[in-house]
Design a protein around this motif. Structure first.
Motif, mmCIF file in Angstrom:
data_model
loop_
_atom_site.group_PDB
_atom_site.id
_atom_site.type_symbol
_atom_site.label_atom_id
_atom_site.label_comp_id
_atom_site.label_asym_id
_atom_site.label_seq_id
_atom_site.Cartn_x
_atom_site.Cartn_y
_atom_site.Cartn_z
ATOM 1 N N ALA A 147 0.719 4.057 -2.811
ATOM 2 C CA ALA A 147 0.447 5.441 -2.407
ATOM 3 C C ALA A 147 1.462 6.396 -3.028
ATOM 4 N N GLN A 148 2.714 6.013 -3.004
ATOM 5 C CA GLN A 148 3.750 6.857 -3.604
ATOM 6 C C GLN A 148 3.579 6.937 -5.115
ATOM 7 N N THR A 180 0.833 -1.208 0.000
ATOM 8 C CA THR A 180 0.000 0.000 0.000
ATOM 9 C C THR A 180 0.862 1.250 0.000
ATOM 10 N N LEU A 181 1.996 1.207 0.688
ATOM 11 C CA LEU A 181 2.882 2.369 0.718
ATOM 12 C C LEU A 181 3.458 2.652 -0.669
ATOM 13 N N ASN A 183 0.381 9.074 -5.693
ATOM 14 C CA ASN A 183 0.380 10.375 -5.020
ATOM 15 C C ASN A 183 -0.847 10.565 -4.111
ATOM 16 N N ILE A 184 -1.159 9.515 -3.338
ATOM 17 C CA ILE A 184 -2.204 9.587 -2.321
ATOM 18 C C ILE A 184 -1.650 8.955 -1.044
ATOM 19 N N SER A 185 -2.409 9.003 0.041
ATOM 20 C CA SER A 185 -1.924 8.440 1.297
ATOM 21 C C SER A 185 -2.050 6.915 1.296
ATOM 22 N N ALA A 186 -1.209 6.276 2.099
ATOM 23 C CA ALA A 186 -1.266 4.824 2.233
ATOM 24 C C ALA A 186 -2.607 4.408 2.829
ATOM 25 N N ARG A 187 -3.158 5.215 3.732
ATOM 26 C CA ARG A 187 -4.464 4.910 4.321
ATOM 27 C C ARG A 187 -5.553 4.915 3.256
ATOM 28 N N GLN A 188 -5.486 5.859 2.320
ATOM 29 C CA GLN A 188 -6.476 5.907 1.242
ATOM 30 C C GLN A 188 -6.374 4.654 0.372
#
Length: 61
Positions: A12-13, A8-9, A16-21
């Motif tokens: 996310a990178q 997920t990390l 360009n969104i958060s890992a939680r999203q």
């Protein structure tokens, strides 16, 4: 990358969104091919970021 999957990390990178999203998208079955192993989501490395369009169910009154 683990056998064609990213975390997920990493997703996310990449998106360009958060890992939680990314976790929320996985939980809501918005990422095709994502699998959960224990508490870790694995996402296919070649999958595209889901669109922001949500499918709303029409409610009859």
């Amino acid at each position: 990358m683990l056998n064609g999957y990213i975390t997920t990390l990493e997703a996310a990178q990449k998106w360009n969104i958060s890992a939680r999203q990314v976790q929320i998208l996985c939980k809501n079955n918005r990422i095709e091919g994502a699998v959960q192993i224990n508490r870790i989501w694995l996402i296919p490395a070649d999958v595209s970021k889901p669109t922001n369009t949500y499918k709303h169910q029409s409610q009859s009154l």
